[in-house]
Each structure stands twice: as C-alpha cells, then as structure tokens.
Design an enzyme around this catalytic site. Structure first.
Site, PDB file in Angstrom:
ATOM      1  N   ARG A  47      12.865  18.881  11.025  1.00 57.21           N
ATOM      2  CA  ARG A  47      14.122  18.523  10.708  1.00 57.21           C
ATOM      3  C   ARG A  47      15.034  19.442   9.987  1.00 57.21           C
ATOM      4  O   ARG A  47      16.001  19.874  10.490  1.00 57.21           O
ATOM      5  CB  ARG A  47      14.238  17.275   9.709  1.00 57.21           C
ATOM      6  N   ILE A 138     -11.557   9.305   9.452  1.00 58.20           N
ATOM      7  CA  ILE A 138     -13.022   8.858  10.104  1.00 58.20           C
ATOM      8  C   ILE A 138     -12.829   8.722  11.643  1.00 58.20           C
ATOM      9  O   ILE A 138     -11.820   8.246  12.193  1.00 58.20           O
ATOM     10  CB  ILE A 138     -13.062   7.535   9.734  1.00 58.20           C
ATOM     11  N   ASP A 203       0.622  -1.684   7.204  1.00 61.39           N
ATOM     12  CA  ASP A 203       0.102  -0.504   7.793  1.00 61.39           C
ATOM     13  C   ASP A 203      -1.588  -0.741   8.358  1.00 61.39           C
ATOM     14  O   ASP A 203      -1.921  -0.289   9.165  1.00 61.39           O
ATOM     15  CB  ASP A 203      -0.056   0.569   6.598  1.00 61.39           C
ATOM     16  N   LYS A 207      -3.193  -0.689  12.014  1.00 61.54           N
ATOM     17  CA  LYS A 207      -4.480  -0.088  12.581  1.00 61.54           C
ATOM     18  C   LYS A 207      -5.396  -1.055  13.179  1.00 61.54           C
ATOM     19  O   LYS A 207      -6.161  -0.713  14.221  1.00 61.54           O
ATOM     20  CB  LYS A 207      -5.144   0.443  11.299  1.00 61.54           C
TER      21      LYS A 207
END
Ligand SMILES: NC(=O)c1ccc[n+]([C@@H]2O[C@H](COP(=O)([O-])OP(=O)(O)OC[C@H]3O[C@@H](n4cnc5c(N)ncnc54)[C@H](OP(=O)(O)O)[C@@H]3O)[C@@H](O)[C@H]2O)c1
Length: 438
Positions: A47, A138, A203, A207
């Site tokens: 940006r 992970i 959040d 997932k």
C-alpha cells in the site's frame, strides 16, 4: 543450475509477506535443492512504498497496484497476503482468470467467499493453495487433503485461535480477569489492534469452515456456522470448571453424523483437564483429527507469527511452482457428493455447564431441576464451594453440569429458567465436550 524457474508476485509485504521474503532468502539453497525449482520473487505489491520496513525490498520491483502482478508476463504465481475480503477477492479471482496459480493465507476470504473462488478456480483449471489459512505454521491443510485422503473424517476438534487461547490460559493459570488478559495479549502483540475477530470466535470459525469444507467436500456457508466468543467467560467460570475437572478453551468442533449432516461450531467449551488438548496453552494451536481408519491424529504448533506462517506459505509456493509445470493439477478443493448439509445448531447434542445467578431462598434448586426435567434434561453434577468461598461469592450462584441434550431443547429450558422469580440474571451456558466421541 536448476532447469526450472518460477516467478512469483507477492501481494502484501506485512508481517507474513516480509517473512516469506526473509525466509526464502535464508533457506533458498535448501528449498531449491529439495524442490528442484528456482524461485524468484519478481514483483511486490504494497500500500505504502515509503514505509520503513525491517526487511528491505529491492527498488524496482515494488508497486502499489496489485493489478501489475496479474498483467505481468514475469509472474507465474500470485501470493495474496494483503488480508481482508474485498481487494483480496478481486486480486485472487483476477489472478485465477488470468491463469495464474494462487497462494493465500487469508482464512476470512476463503471462509466467506470460497464458493465463488473455487468455482472460478475450476472454470479456469487453476489451483489455489492455502496452508497458512488454518493454524499458521501447522501443516493441517495438507494433512487433511493428502495424508488422510483414505479416511472418512469422523470429527475435528481444534484450538485454532492463539489470542483466545492465550487469554484463556492466563485467566486459568494467573487468575487474570478477561479484560486484563486481553490487555496483556495486546501489549505482547498477540492480539490485533481490533481483537474482534479473535475474541468473538469468528477467526476460529473461519478456519473451522475451511477444515469442514475440505473434509466433507462441500463449501460450508458462513451463515450455517455457530459461533460464540470467549468474552462471556469469567474467572468464576474458570474456577468452577476447575473444581469439576475441566478447563475452558475456545474450541472449534466439526463432526460428521451418520445421515451425512455436518456440525460446525466454535464456542468456549469445558474440556476434561486430563485430555491432551487441555494442555495446549498460550498462543499455541492444536487440531485433533479423527479419521475412520487412521484413528486420532494430533497436530500441535504455532498458529500464527511471521516465521511459522511463512513456513506454510513457502510450502504452498513450492507446490504452486510444481503445479506451474504440470498438466494435471489438483484445484485445492474438490467437491464430492458424500456429505453436503450442515446440521442446524439446534439439533447438535452435547453436555452443558450452566451458571445461574439466583436469590438465596428455599426451593431454588428444585425449581431449576423441575424446569430442566420438563424438557427431559438431567443434572449430572453440581459444583460446591468451600464455606470460605461461599461467603465471598454470596451464596448466589448455582453451577450445574447437564446430561447431553439437543441445543435447541436446552435453549428453551434456559429461557424458562431465566423467567423463574428466583433467577436474577441471564444464565451463562457453555458446552461440555466429549472429545472422544465420534
Ligand atoms: N499474521 C499472522 O500471523 C497470520 C497467520 C496466518 C494467516 N495470516 C493471514 O495472512 C494475511 C496477511 O497478514 P499480515 O499479518 O501479514 O498482514 P499485515 O501485516 O497487515 O500486512 C498486509 C500487507 O498488505 C499490504 N496491502 C494491504 N492492502 C493492500 C492493497 N490493496 N494493495 C497492495 N498491498 C496491500 C500492506 O501494505 P503496507 O505494508 O504498505 O501497509 C502490507 O504490506 C492475512 O490474510 C492474515 O489473515 C496471518
């Protein structure tokens, strides 16, 4: 000299983007030696090109217009690490339409717009790689997609938001109040400036939606996710849970039922303190996957951070580089017809913990127990306090662990309990998870 060379356009040079550049340079010999491909980042979109950065980008390859990455002949693979769901959607879909392989770590984008993205990927026969989108460092996407391909996935239990897990850990181990634990997480740089997505559970829910979609072959809609955050958990709940033999974690649960329905939910849950997931503390993440032939597999590690997350992005970049040179390539998500329906949360079944604030008067327990019994729900345990603690707590909280019931039935019972004269506040209710159930 490597025969193959693949050119990469990196959109975003923030925490993760800079980590990808830094770690590609640091481990270049190893990565190229193992993959057999020379990897060259030819363009970087940001940006603000004047921003001071810890990792320097060579002059001449920086642009403020991500479209240059799409149009450029010297970009084969577009790595989206700008975050958000608007510009990132335009970037990813433009890249796919231009035939450029995409790597992204953007869970919000995939969870909310995965249906459109994978339709466009299929139409253009271009893969999308997204290992960093779930549990940072992970390698859980590859594990579900490839290593467990021979299994029906019976269930997944995940602690997949590091900030929430840090807060729960500090409340448990140091006795901090929620607000103090959140402030500590912010001061240490674990929580975002706006921690909403973390503490609201969204959040982790994003997932969980990605893991569920991958496991069950249909893209789970955001509106079908059940999401509760950790902001209702108090020190008292943690204390009562401990006395009952549990710890409280923000837990994502994905479970398949015999009729093909899938439950996908994220909420604070009591889990047995002896279970291995109970010892996943601090910012660490863990995902337990139950395959019908593999049995339980547990994946543990850093769920965020520059280096762990860039490890996953680098793995995707190598896969993308290999895909550039292949005719047949997996698209990153393949729909199939074995499953396909998300279970309404009202039908999901678990045990429950209730904390009920009451007037200290005769008949309270009996009134509550009768209301529960009217809905066919039994009481499995209660938490009693030592006299010293009772004084401190004013005799005004009834703690119950209930036998398994449908969530919808439990909600009706709770509404009736809240209407009782002796009940003075809204009832706090968390799930108690049987982590071994299939
Ligand atoms: N941070 C983690 O530990 C982690 C873990 C797993 C997944 N992820 C995911 O990875 C992605 C990136 O996260 P991050 O933590 O690296 O974010 P970040 O530090 O905020 O970096 C964002 C980068 O994107 C650039 N950018 C933003 N909008 C842009 C636009 N319209 N055009 C060009 N460049 C633009 C910014 O430019 P400037 O530098 O000029 O501001 C910055 O370099 C997110 O989707 C996040 O969910 C992050």
């Amino acid at each position: 000299m490597l025969e193959k060379s693949v050119k990469i356009g990196l959109a975003g040079f923030g925490n993760v983007g800079a980590g990808v550049w830094k770690n590609l340079e640091a481990n270049r010999k190893l990565i190229e030696g193992r993959s057999g491909v020379h990897l060259e980042i030819t363009r970087v979109a940001v940006r603000d090109p004047k921003k001071q950065r810890d990792v320097q980008i060579p002059a001449g390859i920086v642009t403020t217009d991500w479209r240059e990455l799409i149009d450029a002949d010297d970009v084969d693979v577009v790595v989206e690490l700008i975050g958000g769901t608007d510009a990132a959607f335009d970037l990813v879909t433009s890249a796919l339409k231009a035939g450029k392989i995409v790597v992204t770590g953007n869970k919000a984008l995939l969870a909310e717009r995965g249906v459109e993205i994978f339709r466009i990927a299929e139409e253009n026969n271009v893969p999308v790689f997204y290992e960093a989108a779930v549990a940072g460092g992970i390698p859980i996407i590859k594990a579900v997609q490839e290593s467990l391909i021979g299994n029906h996935i019976e269930g997944i239990y995940g602690i997949i938001n590091g900030t929430s897990n840090y807060i729960m850990t500090r409340m448990t181990e140091a006795g901090l109040a929620f607000e103090d634990a959140l402030k500590e997480a912010s001061d240490l740089g674990y929580a975002e400036a706006d921690p909403y997505l973390d503490i609201s559970g969204w959040d982790a829910a994003h997932k969980a939606a990605i893991l569920a979609s991958l496991s069950y072959g249909y893209w789970v809609r955001t509106e079908d996710l059940h999401v509760e955050g950790i902001d209702r958990v108090t020190s008292a709940d943690i204390h009562y849970a401990e006395k009952l033999g549990y710890v409280i974690k923000l837990l994502s649960v994905v479970k398949a039922h015999g009729d093909g329905e899938i439950e996908v939910r994220t909420q604070p849950s009591l889990i047995p303190s002896g279970h291995i997931l109970a010892s996943v503390n601090g910012v660490f993440n863990a995902v337990s996957v139950h395959g019908d032939i593999s049995g339980e597999c547990l994946f543990y590690g850093s769920g965020a951070g520059q280096d762990p997350t860039s490890s996953s992005v680098l793995s995707d970049i190598v896969d993308a580089a290999h895909a550039v040179t292949k005719d047949h390539r997996g698209l990153g998500f393949t729909a199939h017809a074995l499953y396909g329906k998300t279970m309404p949360v009202q039908d999901t079944v678990s045990e429950y913990y209730l904390r009920i604030t009451v007037n200290d008067q005769p008949g309270v327990i009996s009134a509550i127990a009768t209301t529960l019994a009217n809905h066919g729900i039994g009481i499995r345990a209660t938490s009693s306090l030592k006299p010293s603690e009772m004084k401190e707590n004013g005799f005004d909280e009834v703690i119950l662990v209930l036998h398994a019931a449908k969530f919808g039935v439990l909600q009706q019972a709770v509404t009736e309990i809240e209407a009782l004269d002796c009940v003075t506040d809204s009832v706090v209710c968390f799930r108690v998870e049987d982590l071994d159930s299939k």
